[in-house]
Scaffold this motif. Structure first.
Motif, PDB file in Angstrom:
ATOM      1  N   THR A 462       0.836  -1.214   0.000  1.00  0.00           N
ATOM      2  CA  THR A 462       0.000   0.000   0.000  1.00  0.00           C
ATOM      3  C   THR A 462       0.862   1.252   0.000  1.00  0.00           C
ATOM      4  N   ALA A 463       2.132   1.105  -0.309  1.00  0.00           N
ATOM      5  CA  ALA A 463       3.066   2.242  -0.314  1.00  0.00           C
ATOM      6  C   ALA A 463       3.013   2.998   1.012  1.00  0.00           C
ATOM      7  N   GLY A 464       2.902   2.233   2.106  1.00  0.00           N
ATOM      8  CA  GLY A 464       2.947   2.839   3.439  1.00  0.00           C
ATOM      9  C   GLY A 464       1.658   3.503   3.871  1.00  0.00           C
ATOM     10  N   ARG A 465       0.585   3.333   3.104  1.00  0.00           N
ATOM     11  CA  ARG A 465      -0.634   4.064   3.415  1.00  0.00           C
ATOM     12  C   ARG A 465      -1.591   3.305   4.336  1.00  0.00           C
ATOM     13  N   ALA A 466      -1.357   2.016   4.547  1.00  0.00           N
ATOM     14  CA  ALA A 466      -2.274   1.244   5.391  1.00  0.00           C
ATOM     15  C   ALA A 466      -2.236   1.752   6.830  1.00  0.00           C
ATOM     16  N   HIS A 467      -3.405   1.825   7.454  1.00  0.00           N
ATOM     17  CA  HIS A 467      -3.456   2.262   8.844  1.00  0.00           C
ATOM     18  C   HIS A 467      -2.971   1.109   9.728  1.00  0.00           C
ATOM     19  N   PRO A 468      -1.888   1.292  10.466  1.00  0.00           N
ATOM     20  CA  PRO A 468      -1.291   0.164  11.202  1.00  0.00           C
ATOM     21  C   PRO A 468      -2.267  -0.509  12.169  1.00  0.00           C
ATOM     22  N   ASP A 469      -3.113   0.274  12.849  1.00  0.00           N
ATOM     23  CA  ASP A 469      -4.043  -0.330  13.807  1.00  0.00           C
ATOM     24  C   ASP A 469      -5.013  -1.279  13.105  1.00  0.00           C
ATOM     25  N   GLN A 470      -5.487  -0.818  11.937  1.00  0.00           N
ATOM     26  CA  GLN A 470      -6.428  -1.636  11.177  1.00  0.00           C
ATOM     27  C   GLN A 470      -5.750  -2.940  10.717  1.00  0.00           C
ATOM     28  N   VAL A 471      -4.506  -2.818  10.266  1.00  0.00           N
ATOM     29  CA  VAL A 471      -3.780  -4.009   9.804  1.00  0.00           C
ATOM     30  C   VAL A 471      -3.571  -4.981  10.968  1.00  0.00           C
ATOM     31  N   HIS A 472      -3.222  -4.414  12.142  1.00  0.00           N
ATOM     32  CA  HIS A 472      -3.073  -5.248  13.337  1.00  0.00           C
ATOM     33  C   HIS A 472      -4.335  -6.059  13.592  1.00  0.00           C
ATOM     34  N   ALA A 473      -5.473  -5.366  13.523  1.00  0.00           N
ATOM     35  CA  ALA A 473      -6.753  -6.031  13.804  1.00  0.00           C
ATOM     36  C   ALA A 473      -7.004  -7.157  12.801  1.00  0.00           C
ATOM     37  N   LEU A 474      -6.683  -6.876  11.542  1.00  0.00           N
ATOM     38  CA  LEU A 474      -6.913  -7.896  10.506  1.00  0.00           C
ATOM     39  C   LEU A 474      -5.978  -9.084  10.695  1.00  0.00           C
ATOM     40  N   ILE A 475      -4.754  -8.798  11.085  1.00  0.00           N
ATOM     41  CA  ILE A 475      -3.807  -9.901  11.323  1.00  0.00           C
ATOM     42  C   ILE A 475      -4.302 -10.749  12.493  1.00  0.00           C
ATOM     43  N   ASP A 476      -4.739 -10.058  13.567  1.00  0.00           N
ATOM     44  CA  ASP A 476      -5.275 -10.801  14.717  1.00  0.00           C
ATOM     45  C   ASP A 476      -6.412 -11.716  14.295  1.00  0.00           C
TER      46      ASP A 476
END
Ligand code: ADP
Ligand code: ZN
Ligand code: MG
Length: 491
Positions: A462-476
């Motif tokens: 995402t060229a650094g544009r992904a919101h880290p908190d959201q990605v964390h939640a999805l990984i969880d």
């Protein structure tokens, strides 16, 4: 090197500065020639500033206003009748053989100026402030000497302090605050390399408690470093003479920057030598009410006061306040950014770090760049709301400055908005897992190890544009099916 001073504590230095301030004006002080640095030699000259016989000087009102503004800012009693006098001496850079200056009735007297010296604030007395004309410049080139009269007749204010400074570093800090002050007032650009601000440092050493000692004047110091080094050397030299029971000779010395020492220049001339007398071609200047009103109008909050107010009003750190008030433009930019809705603490941080770094790299100034307070406020708002991440905000900043675009436009047009939408991020994440069977196996086994890898990959995609908190939640969420299985890596 400076002679060692073994009983330095028993001796007390006293330092008084004579600071020369070149005023910012369109023309010279007694003629219409351009007042500018760096023009072709002898381009800005006329019969008046070259001292032809029979010429008549005329006082530049802009220059006299600048002198009064500075005297007023330094807390002086302002003269209601200031007199110009001729100071007579011969030197090749002084074509008239006299300098128009002031002696008996200068612009201002008996002021005080406060600087923060080693963390403490103490007012230093200002003996007087007077207006005079600068001399030309002599350039020594091998065995010939060249003369440039462009500077001849440019307006110069001399500020004379009381001998109340007591160390080389105190004098340096005083001069730094003084430089900021003339720049905030807009009377001088403070460019010491170009000689717009320079000083003669007077210094004596005596047994502590015994009052002032014999004074040495060190001429023409045009950098903070020279002021500090020349005074430190001279204090050491004088202390050593006194320790050996000798007497310091009253004289004028020069700082030799190549040998790091002061050297005798001449035995000090006395006032009588100059044979001051009133300039017959200039009437005394008697300011009226409108003139004094114009002086008041030019006063500004001085940098030390502004430093205090910024800390108080915006809760910035002492260090940030010092940076913000180092240049008048920075302080102005900061306050306008906050007024435009920018977060004060973020604005202080960004101005002191990324913005400064990026502008330095481009050799641009804040005022001369495409960044405006409104643009910075908009950028910080997007950062605060999470519309862009800190990393992306830096990219946006670079584009705003390099491409002269609004931050909102950069974010929208270049697709830099932070991605929080799970509908967009989940497929990306799932794709990465599918492409990495080993990772998929680890997740199935409930291992947390691949989480960092996955975050990095999503950011890459995402060229650094992904919101880290959201990605964390999805990984969880990937682990949810395995939640009741044995999770070996969980602590
Ligand atoms: P001058 O006779 O050289 O013109 P002034 O009395 O006019 O001396 O002072 C010029 C500068 O020297 C002022 O800044 C003053 O504070 C400083 N000064 C005067 N006497 C001393 C001293 N004994 N030690 C250090 N500085 C001094
Ligand atoms: Zn001229
Ligand atoms: Mg004097």
């Amino acid at each position: 090197m400076a002679p060692a001073a073994s009983f330095a504590a028993a001796y007390q230095p006293h330092i008084g500065l004579e600071i020369h301030v070149q005023l910012i004006t369109a023309s010279k002080v007694f003629c219409q020639c351009r007042n500018a640095f760096g023009d072709r030699p002898n381009e800005n000259v006329c019969p008046v500033c070259l001292g032809y016989p029979g010429i008549l000087p005329a006082l530049n009102s802009e220059a006299v206003l600048g002198a009064y503004v500075l005297a007023r800012a330094l807390g002086c009693t302002l003269s209601t009748r200031t007199v110009f006098e001729r100071k007579n001496y011969f030197y090749p850079d002084l074509p008239k053989n006299y300098q128009i200056s002031q002696f008996g009735a200068p612009v201002g007297r008996d002021g005080a100026f406060t600087a923060e010296i080693d963390g403490l604030r103490a007012p230093v007395g200002i003996r007087e402030v007077h207006l005079e004309e600068d001399a030309g410049k002599m350039i020594h080139a091998g065995d010939i000497s060249l003369l440039d009269y462009n500077r001849t007749g440019t307006p110069l204010v001399e500020v004379v302090t009381q001998p109340e400074l007591t160390s080389a570093t105190a004098a340096e800090q005083f001069l730094e605050e003084f430089r900021r002050t003339v720049r905030f007032l807009g009377v001088c650009d403070g460019n010491m390399e170009q000689g717009s601000l320079r000083c003669d440092a007077n210094v004596s050493v005596n047994r502590a408690g015994a009052g002032l000692g014999n004074k040495v004047e060190i001429k023409n110091l045009n950098s903070f470093k020279f002021v500090r080094n020349a005074l430190a050397f001279e204090i050491g030299r004088q202390t050593a003479i006194l320790e050996e029971g000798g007497a310091v000779r009253v004289e004028t010395r020069l700082w030799n920057e190549n040998r790091d020492c002061t050297e005798p220049m001449r035995v000090k001339e006395s006032e009588d030598d100059y044979r001051y007398f009133p300039e017959p071609d200039l009437p005394p200047f008697c300011p009226d009410e409108p003139f004094f009103a114009a002086v008041e109008e030019r006063l500004v909050e001085l940098p030390l006061a502004r430093r205090d107010r910024l800390r108080e009003q915006y809760a910035v750190t002492a260090q940030q306040a010092a940076f913000l008030t180092a240049e008048p433009d920075t302080a102005e930019f900061f306050e306008r950014t906050v007024a435009a809705g920018g977060d004060a603490s973020l604005a202080a941080r960004w101005l002191g770090a990324d913005i400064r770094g990026y502008l330095n790299q481009r050799r641009e100034t804040l005022a001369g760049s495409h960044l405006t307070p409104e643009r910075l406020a908009a950028l910080l708002a997007m950062l605060n709301s999470g519309a862009v991440s800190g990393k992306i905000a830096k990219q946006v900043l670079a584009k705003v400055i390099a491409e002269d675009r609004d931050p909102d436009a950069v974010v929208e047009e270049d697709g830099l908005r932070q991605v929080t939408d799970a509908g967009v991020l989940r497929p990306i994440l799932e794709r990465i897992v599918a492409d990495n069977p080993r990772v998929a196996a680890q997740i199935a086994a409930g291992e947390r190890k691949p989480a960092g890898f996955l975050m990095g990959q999503v950011m890459r995609h995402t060229a650094g544009r992904a919101h880290p908190d959201q990605v964390h939640a999805l990984i969880d969420a990937l682990y949810e099916p395995a939640q009741n299985g044995e999770s070996n890596d969980r602590d």
